[in-house]
Each structure stands twice: as C-alpha cells, then as structure tokens.
Design an enzyme around this catalytic site. Structure first.
Site, PDB file in Angstrom:
ATOM      1  N   LYS A  44       0.833  -1.213   0.000  1.00  0.00           N
ATOM      2  CA  LYS A  44       0.000   0.000   0.000  1.00  0.00           C
ATOM      3  C   LYS A  44       0.862   1.256   0.000  1.00  0.00           C
ATOM      4  O   LYS A  44       0.368   2.370   0.111  1.00  0.00           O
ATOM      5  CB  LYS A  44      -0.900   0.025   1.248  1.00  0.00           C
ATOM      6  CG  LYS A  44      -1.980  -1.025   1.269  1.00  0.00           C
ATOM      7  CD  LYS A  44      -3.105  -0.752   2.258  1.00  0.00           C
ATOM      8  CE  LYS A  44      -2.740  -0.494   3.647  1.00  0.00           C
ATOM      9  NZ  LYS A  44      -3.891  -0.432   4.581  1.00  0.00           N
ATOM     10  N   LYS A  46       2.595   2.272   2.384  1.00  0.00           N
ATOM     11  CA  LYS A  46       2.400   2.905   3.693  1.00  0.00           C
ATOM     12  C   LYS A  46       3.473   2.366   4.630  1.00  0.00           C
ATOM     13  O   LYS A  46       3.697   1.168   4.699  1.00  0.00           O
ATOM     14  CB  LYS A  46       1.018   2.537   4.259  1.00  0.00           C
ATOM     15  CG  LYS A  46      -0.074   3.530   3.915  1.00  0.00           C
ATOM     16  CD  LYS A  46      -1.268   3.330   4.847  1.00  0.00           C
ATOM     17  CE  LYS A  46      -2.097   4.597   4.901  1.00  0.00           C
ATOM     18  NZ  LYS A  46      -3.253   4.473   5.794  1.00  0.00           N
TER      19      LYS A  46
HETATM   20  N1  C2G Z   1     -10.614   6.954   8.951  1.00  0.00           N
HETATM   21  C1  C2G Z   1     -11.650   7.845   9.256  1.00  0.00           C
HETATM   22  N2  C2G Z   1     -11.342   9.114   9.592  1.00  0.00           N
HETATM   23  C2  C2G Z   1     -10.053   9.539   9.648  1.00  0.00           C
HETATM   24  C3  C2G Z   1      -9.005   8.637   9.356  1.00  0.00           C
HETATM   25  C4  C2G Z   1      -9.316   7.332   9.008  1.00  0.00           C
HETATM   26  O1  C2G Z   1     -12.836   7.475   9.206  1.00  0.00           O
HETATM   27  N3  C2G Z   1      -9.801  10.825   9.975  1.00  0.00           N
HETATM   28  C5  C2G Z   1     -10.973   5.587   8.577  1.00  0.00           C
HETATM   29  C6  C2G Z   1     -10.557   5.234   7.154  1.00  0.00           C
HETATM   30  O2  C2G Z   1     -11.531   5.700   6.227  1.00  0.00           O
HETATM   31  C7  C2G Z   1     -10.505   3.707   7.229  1.00  0.00           C
HETATM   32  C8  C2G Z   1     -10.071   3.438   8.678  1.00  0.00           C
HETATM   33  O3  C2G Z   1     -10.293   4.666   9.401  1.00  0.00           O
HETATM   34  O4  C2G Z   1     -11.815   3.161   7.023  1.00  0.00           O
HETATM   35  C9  C2G Z   1      -8.616   3.051   8.788  1.00  0.00           C
HETATM   36  O5  C2G Z   1      -7.847   4.062   8.163  1.00  0.00           O
HETATM   37  P1  C2G Z   1      -6.349   3.684   7.687  1.00  0.00           P
HETATM   38  O6  C2G Z   1      -5.623   3.037   8.798  1.00  0.00           O
HETATM   39  O7  C2G Z   1      -5.782   4.874   6.986  1.00  0.00           O
HETATM   40  O8  C2G Z   1      -6.669   2.531   6.629  1.00  0.00           O
HETATM   41  P2  C2G Z   1      -6.315   2.495   5.073  1.00  0.00           P
HETATM   42  O9  C2G Z   1      -4.877   2.736   4.861  1.00  0.00           O
HETATM   43  O10 C2G Z   1      -7.314   3.331   4.396  1.00  0.00           O
HETATM   44  O11 C2G Z   1      -6.509   0.925   4.755  1.00  0.00           O
HETATM   45  O12 C2G Z   1      -8.126  -2.802   2.363  1.00  0.00           O
HETATM   46  C10 C2G Z   1      -8.425  -1.545   2.915  1.00  0.00           C
HETATM   47  C11 C2G Z   1      -7.205  -0.864   3.452  1.00  0.00           C
HETATM   48  O13 C2G Z   1      -6.480  -1.707   4.337  1.00  0.00           O
HETATM   49  C12 C2G Z   1      -7.618   0.413   4.157  1.00  0.00           C
END
Ligand code: C2G
Length: 129
Positions: A44, A46
């Site tokens: 990803k 990340k």
């Molecule tokens: N999130 C949120 N509000 C934020 C930050 C994050 O609602 N201010 C939500 C994201 O939309 C996601 C969850 O928290 O649903 C986790 O965010 P991340 O850890 O950034 O996950 P991500 O990298 O988007 O991974 O297969 C799907 C991926 O693994 C998603």
C-alpha cells in the site's frame, strides 16, 4: 448475531479511527478488524510507525473491537466475509465505491471520514515540533 468487518492500517491510533470503529460496531453486535500486516503496508506504500503486532495489540484493547485478523492482500475480503459470516462490510468514505462488488456477499457501508485528523497529519505536525 450481526457481524461487522472493517479493514485498515490503524497506525498511530487517533480519534478518527475510534470514531470509525465506534460507528462500525454500532451497526451490529460483533466487530472484526482486519489490520494490514507490515508486508501488506509495503504494497500500500504505507510505512506504519507501529509494527503489526503492536497495532494488533492496541486494537484488541479497544472496547468496540471483538476480533482482530491480519490483512495480507487486497483480494482476501470476499473469503474473510464468507469465513467469518460477516453481515456488514464498513469502510470510511475515502473508499466510497471501491468495494461495491462485496455487496454480493454482505451489506457494504461507507461512513463519513472524520475531518481534521489523520496519521499523516500527526506525522507532519510532529516534524515541526
Ligand atoms: N478513517 C476515518 N477518519 C479519519 C481517518 C481514518 O474514518 N480521519 C478511517 C478510514 O476511512 C478507514 C479506517 O479509518 O476506514 C482506517 O484508516 P487507515 O488506517 O488509513 O486505513 P487504510 O490505509 O485506508 O486501509 O483494504 C483496505 C485498506 O487496508 C484500508
């Protein structure tokens, strides 16, 4: 029992994540969180500050979370939903539309993202300290 699942890295856990987990749990009775492994985060592009093991331990301590499983691939969601008997798949709406094909197996819900906080924002702000 209505089972909910959501996916993410959940690094440097913050109130936006908690808002998502709280609302996801409120949609059912049991919340499974599939947390990205360090290897999947590489895919990803990340780089998580906390290791998979530590991010898993942190999530398991949250009252809204009932089970934590590893997320190793983009493709595992359908199998997870079937194996875990999931009724609702939930993601923040920054993923709006990206997982609609899962509607064949369960409800798909995109929840409004929490504005004003993100892991990248935390990292950026801390470099200014
Ligand atoms: N999130 C949120 N509000 C934020 C930050 C994050 O609602 N201010 C939500 C994201 O939309 C996601 C969850 O928290 O649903 C986790 O965010 P991340 O850890 O950034 O996950 P991500 O990298 O988007 O991974 O297969 C799907 C991926 O693994 C998603």
């Amino acid at each position: 029992m209505k089972k909910v699942i959501t996916y993410g890295t959940f690094d440097l856990l913050h109130w936006g994540h908690i808002n998502l987990l709280k609302r996801a749990k409120a949609l059912g009775d049991y919340l499974v969180v599939a947390i990205s492994t360090d290897e999947f985060n590489d895919l990803k592009n990340k780089k998580a500050y906390h290791s998979f093991e530590n991010r898993k331990m942190i999530l398991e301590a949250i009252r809204y979370v009932d089970e934590v499983i590893p997320e190793d691939t983009w493709e595992q969601k359908k199998d997870d939903i079937i194996r875990e008997g999931i009724d609702i798949f939930v993601m923040g709406d920054d993923w709006e539309g990206k997982f609609d094909e899962l509607a064949e197996y369960c409800d798909v819900v995109y929840l409004p993202r929490t504005i004003g906080i993100s892991t990248s924002m935390i990292k950026k702000d801390l470099t200014k300290v």
